[in-house]
Design a protein around this motif. Sequence first.
Motif, PDB file in Angstrom:
ATOM      1  N   LYS A 108       0.837  -1.194   0.000  1.00  0.00           N
ATOM      2  CA  LYS A 108       0.000   0.000   0.000  1.00  0.00           C
ATOM      3  C   LYS A 108       0.874   1.247   0.000  1.00  0.00           C
ATOM      4  O   LYS A 108       2.001   1.228   0.468  1.00  0.00           O
ATOM      5  CB  LYS A 108      -0.929   0.032   1.214  1.00  0.00           C
ATOM      6  CG  LYS A 108      -2.111  -0.912   1.124  1.00  0.00           C
ATOM      7  CD  LYS A 108      -3.126  -0.637   2.210  1.00  0.00           C
ATOM      8  CE  LYS A 108      -3.932   0.619   1.932  1.00  0.00           C
ATOM      9  NZ  LYS A 108      -4.878   0.450   0.801  1.00  0.00           N
ATOM     10  N   LYS A 109       0.338   2.317  -0.551  1.00  0.00           N
ATOM     11  CA  LYS A 109       0.995   3.619  -0.478  1.00  0.00           C
ATOM     12  C   LYS A 109       0.066   4.590   0.226  1.00  0.00           C
ATOM     13  O   LYS A 109      -1.152   4.525   0.055  1.00  0.00           O
ATOM     14  CB  LYS A 109       1.286   4.157  -1.887  1.00  0.00           C
ATOM     15  CG  LYS A 109       2.436   3.503  -2.601  1.00  0.00           C
ATOM     16  CD  LYS A 109       2.692   4.207  -3.929  1.00  0.00           C
ATOM     17  CE  LYS A 109       3.871   3.594  -4.661  1.00  0.00           C
ATOM     18  NZ  LYS A 109       4.128   4.287  -5.953  1.00  0.00           N
TER      19      LYS A 109
ATOM     20  N   VAL B 111       1.196  10.452   0.483  1.00  0.00           N
ATOM     21  CA  VAL B 111       2.427  11.115   0.046  1.00  0.00           C
ATOM     22  C   VAL B 111       3.424  10.138  -0.584  1.00  0.00           C
ATOM     23  O   VAL B 111       4.571  10.486  -0.830  1.00  0.00           O
ATOM     24  CB  VAL B 111       3.098  11.863   1.214  1.00  0.00           C
ATOM     25  CG1 VAL B 111       2.240  13.019   1.681  1.00  0.00           C
ATOM     26  CG2 VAL B 111       3.405  10.908   2.367  1.00  0.00           C
ATOM     27  N   GLY B 112       2.974   8.905  -0.814  1.00  0.00           N
ATOM     28  CA  GLY B 112       3.799   7.947  -1.533  1.00  0.00           C
ATOM     29  C   GLY B 112       4.661   7.033  -0.696  1.00  0.00           C
ATOM     30  O   GLY B 112       5.437   6.246  -1.245  1.00  0.00           O
ATOM     31  N   ASN B 113       4.543   7.108   0.631  1.00  0.00           N
ATOM     32  CA  ASN B 113       5.296   6.174   1.465  1.00  0.00           C
ATOM     33  C   ASN B 113       4.776   4.755   1.257  1.00  0.00           C
ATOM     34  O   ASN B 113       3.570   4.532   1.190  1.00  0.00           O
ATOM     35  CB  ASN B 113       5.181   6.550   2.943  1.00  0.00           C
ATOM     36  CG  ASN B 113       5.924   7.838   3.258  1.00  0.00           C
ATOM     37  OD1 ASN B 113       6.931   8.140   2.635  1.00  0.00           O
ATOM     38  ND2 ASN B 113       5.419   8.590   4.223  1.00  0.00           N
ATOM     39  N   LEU B 114       5.679   3.791   1.186  1.00  0.00           N
ATOM     40  CA  LEU B 114       5.310   2.406   0.901  1.00  0.00           C
ATOM     41  C   LEU B 114       4.994   1.628   2.179  1.00  0.00           C
ATOM     42  O   LEU B 114       5.669   1.786   3.189  1.00  0.00           O
ATOM     43  CB  LEU B 114       6.448   1.716   0.146  1.00  0.00           C
ATOM     44  CG  LEU B 114       6.804   2.322  -1.211  1.00  0.00           C
ATOM     45  CD1 LEU B 114       8.019   1.621  -1.806  1.00  0.00           C
ATOM     46  CD2 LEU B 114       5.631   2.242  -2.176  1.00  0.00           C
TER      47      LEU B 114
ATOM     48  N   ARG C  91      14.518  -1.896  -0.151  1.00  0.00           N
ATOM     49  CA  ARG C  91      14.164  -0.726  -0.949  1.00  0.00           C
ATOM     50  C   ARG C  91      13.906  -1.123  -2.400  1.00  0.00           C
ATOM     51  O   ARG C  91      12.917  -0.712  -3.014  1.00  0.00           O
ATOM     52  CB  ARG C  91      15.297   0.300  -0.877  1.00  0.00           C
ATOM     53  CG  ARG C  91      15.085   1.542  -1.740  1.00  0.00           C
ATOM     54  CD  ARG C  91      16.258   2.488  -1.539  1.00  0.00           C
ATOM     55  NE  ARG C  91      16.060   3.747  -2.254  1.00  0.00           N
ATOM     56  CZ  ARG C  91      16.658   4.050  -3.389  1.00  0.00           C
ATOM     57  NH1 ARG C  91      17.469   3.179  -3.948  1.00  0.00           N
ATOM     58  NH2 ARG C  91      16.450   5.220  -3.975  1.00  0.00           N
ATOM     59  N   GLN C  92      14.793  -1.935  -2.974  1.00  0.00           N
ATOM     60  CA  GLN C  92      14.629  -2.365  -4.351  1.00  0.00           C
ATOM     61  C   GLN C  92      13.381  -3.215  -4.537  1.00  0.00           C
ATOM     62  O   GLN C  92      12.672  -3.094  -5.536  1.00  0.00           O
ATOM     63  CB  GLN C  92      15.868  -3.141  -4.805  1.00  0.00           C
ATOM     64  CG  GLN C  92      17.111  -2.277  -4.968  1.00  0.00           C
ATOM     65  CD  GLN C  92      18.231  -3.019  -5.674  1.00  0.00           C
ATOM     66  OE1 GLN C  92      18.385  -4.226  -5.501  1.00  0.00           O
ATOM     67  NE2 GLN C  92      19.008  -2.302  -6.466  1.00  0.00           N
ATOM     68  N   HIS C  93      13.107  -4.063  -3.536  1.00  0.00           N
ATOM     69  CA  HIS C  93      11.934  -4.924  -3.624  1.00  0.00           C
ATOM     70  C   HIS C  93      10.637  -4.116  -3.594  1.00  0.00           C
ATOM     71  O   HIS C  93       9.713  -4.360  -4.366  1.00  0.00           O
ATOM     72  CB  HIS C  93      11.953  -5.934  -2.476  1.00  0.00           C
ATOM     73  CG  HIS C  93      10.872  -6.959  -2.559  1.00  0.00           C
ATOM     74  ND1 HIS C  93      10.243  -7.455  -1.445  1.00  0.00           N
ATOM     75  CD2 HIS C  93      10.285  -7.563  -3.621  1.00  0.00           C
ATOM     76  CE1 HIS C  93       9.321  -8.329  -1.820  1.00  0.00           C
ATOM     77  NE2 HIS C  93       9.330  -8.418  -3.125  1.00  0.00           N
TER      78      HIS C  93
ATOM     79  N   SER D 100       5.919  -1.931  -6.361  1.00  0.00           N
ATOM     80  CA  SER D 100       5.055  -0.783  -6.619  1.00  0.00           C
ATOM     81  C   SER D 100       4.990  -0.436  -8.101  1.00  0.00           C
ATOM     82  O   SER D 100       3.987   0.079  -8.586  1.00  0.00           O
ATOM     83  CB  SER D 100       5.535   0.436  -5.818  1.00  0.00           C
ATOM     84  OG  SER D 100       6.845   0.806  -6.204  1.00  0.00           O
ATOM     85  N   SER D 101       6.059  -0.741  -8.838  1.00  0.00           N
ATOM     86  CA  SER D 101       6.068  -0.405 -10.262  1.00  0.00           C
ATOM     87  C   SER D 101       5.360  -1.448 -11.117  1.00  0.00           C
ATOM     88  O   SER D 101       4.840  -1.130 -12.186  1.00  0.00           O
ATOM     89  CB  SER D 101       7.518  -0.244 -10.756  1.00  0.00           C
ATOM     90  OG  SER D 101       8.220  -1.466 -10.645  1.00  0.00           O
ATOM     91  N   LYS D 102       5.307  -2.682 -10.628  1.00  0.00           N
ATOM     92  CA  LYS D 102       4.737  -3.768 -11.436  1.00  0.00           C
ATOM     93  C   LYS D 102       3.302  -4.142 -11.059  1.00  0.00           C
ATOM     94  O   LYS D 102       2.580  -4.717 -11.872  1.00  0.00           O
ATOM     95  CB  LYS D 102       5.618  -5.019 -11.322  1.00  0.00           C
ATOM     96  CG  LYS D 102       6.982  -4.869 -11.949  1.00  0.00           C
ATOM     97  CD  LYS D 102       7.767  -6.167 -11.812  1.00  0.00           C
ATOM     98  CE  LYS D 102       9.139  -6.054 -12.454  1.00  0.00           C
ATOM     99  NZ  LYS D 102       9.921  -7.325 -12.325  1.00  0.00           N
ATOM    100  N   HIS D 103       2.887  -3.839  -9.821  1.00  0.00           N
ATOM    101  CA  HIS D 103       1.595  -4.333  -9.350  1.00  0.00           C
ATOM    102  C   HIS D 103       0.796  -3.236  -8.663  1.00  0.00           C
ATOM    103  O   HIS D 103       1.363  -2.311  -8.085  1.00  0.00           O
ATOM    104  CB  HIS D 103       1.803  -5.496  -8.365  1.00  0.00           C
ATOM    105  CG  HIS D 103       2.666  -6.596  -8.890  1.00  0.00           C
ATOM    106  ND1 HIS D 103       2.244  -7.477  -9.863  1.00  0.00           N
ATOM    107  CD2 HIS D 103       3.939  -6.955  -8.584  1.00  0.00           C
ATOM    108  CE1 HIS D 103       3.214  -8.340 -10.125  1.00  0.00           C
ATOM    109  NE2 HIS D 103       4.259  -8.040  -9.355  1.00  0.00           N
TER     110      HIS D 103
END
Length: 411
Positions: A74-75, A78-81, A180-182, A187-190
Amino acid sequence: MVGQSPRDPGEGRSAVLLEPFVHQVGGHMSMMKYDEQTVCKPLVSQELSFYESLPLAMRQFTPQYKGVVSVHLKKDSVGNLTLMASPILQTESCGRLDKAIGDSSVTIWHKCKWAASTSTEHTLVKWSHTQVTRTFKDSCAGKMLLRTDLQYHTDSLLEDAKGKQPERNSYNPWGLHCHRQHLNRMSSKHNENKLHQFLLLENVVSKYNYPCILDLKMGTRQHGDDASEEKKARHIKKCEQSTSASLGVRICGMQVYQVDTGHFLCKDKYYGRKLSPEGFKQTLRQFLCNGNHLRTDLLEPIILRLKALLSVIRKQSSYRFYSSSLLIIYDGQEQKENAAPLDNHLHFQRTNCTAPHSTNHSRADVRMIDFAHTTFKGSKSNHTTHDGPDPGYIFGLENLIKILQNISEGK
C-alpha cells in the motif's frame, strides 16, 4: 491506524507488519521479518517444492518451513510504501501452523520514506547495534519501525571513489538495500490490492545477541537447469572469475561484530567476487576475528558441523543445490570465560588477531538457504534428472573444511 487484509473479512485477526530483516547479509531478494522467530521471502514454486519434500537428514541444516502467507503493498497519500501480511493461509501445502504466529499479531503500518542521498560521501544513518535492536523491538508494540527520513544510498556498501569498500558500519545496510529495491519493484509492477505469496521460514539468527553471519555461495555452478542462455553465460562468467571455480565456494556477504567499536564490519557480494583463493582464506579468518582476537573457540564446532553436513550431502542422490547459500553463524557476544581485554588498536588489515587461551566451545551454526534453483528427482519443476550427489557443492564443502582446519592449526 489499523486495517484488515483484503481477503480477511470479519475474522477479527490483524494483519502483520513485514519489517526489513536487518541481518540479511547477501542475496538480491528481500528477506522480511514476520516476527522474532520468523522471516519471510517471496514464494518461488521450486523452493516450496524443496521444503515440502525435504529429506529428514537435511532438516537440521535448513531453516524450519512454517508455511505460506499472503502479502500486499500500500501507499499513503504522500507515496510512502507499506507492506502488510494477511493472516496465515491455511492451505494444504503448508498445513497447520504454530498458533503463536499471526493470531496475536498487531497491525502496524510500515512506512519507509527513502530519500536519495545528495552526499558524495555515501552517508549512512549512524545507528549502533543496540539502537537498531531497540528500535525494531519497539516497532512490535506499534511504534514507527524506521525514521521516515532514513537515507540510504544504493551503492553505499559497494566501494568508494578509490575502489575500496568501507570497513566498518553501524549496521549492515544490505538488507535495507534489498528491501528498498523490492518495494520499488512491487510498486512499479503491481497495484496495491495485488496479493503476493511469501514463504514463512525460521529466523535462524534469532537466538543470537550479536549475530555474526557469513553467507557463502556454494558450488562450482550457479545457474539453474531452466536458465536462459544469456543468464547461463552470465553466471558461468561470475564463477570463472571468482573462487567459485577454484574453491567451489565464494563469499556472498558477511557481518562480524566488533567488540572494540560496537559496530558490525560488513562485506557484500561484490567484495566476495573480487577475492583470490588467498583473499578468500584471509576473509574467512577475518570472519572469526572480533577486533580483539581470533575466535579459536568457534573453529572446532564449525568444522564438526560442516563435516556432518558433508556426510549428509554425499547421500543426497539427484540433488543439485544450484545458486544456494550456506550460512555460518555465531554470536559476537562471547562467553565471559572466552573474553579477553580489548585492544582498540587491532584491525583486520593487520591480520594479527591473537588467540585467547580458553578452549570452551561457543554456539555456532551452519544452515543451507535459498533453494529457488535446487533440483532433484521428483521435484515439481524438474526437467533434468541428475545422477549421484552434487559434486560442486561437495567440492566447496571439502575446501571450506580444509581452510578452516588450516586456520585452526595456525597455518
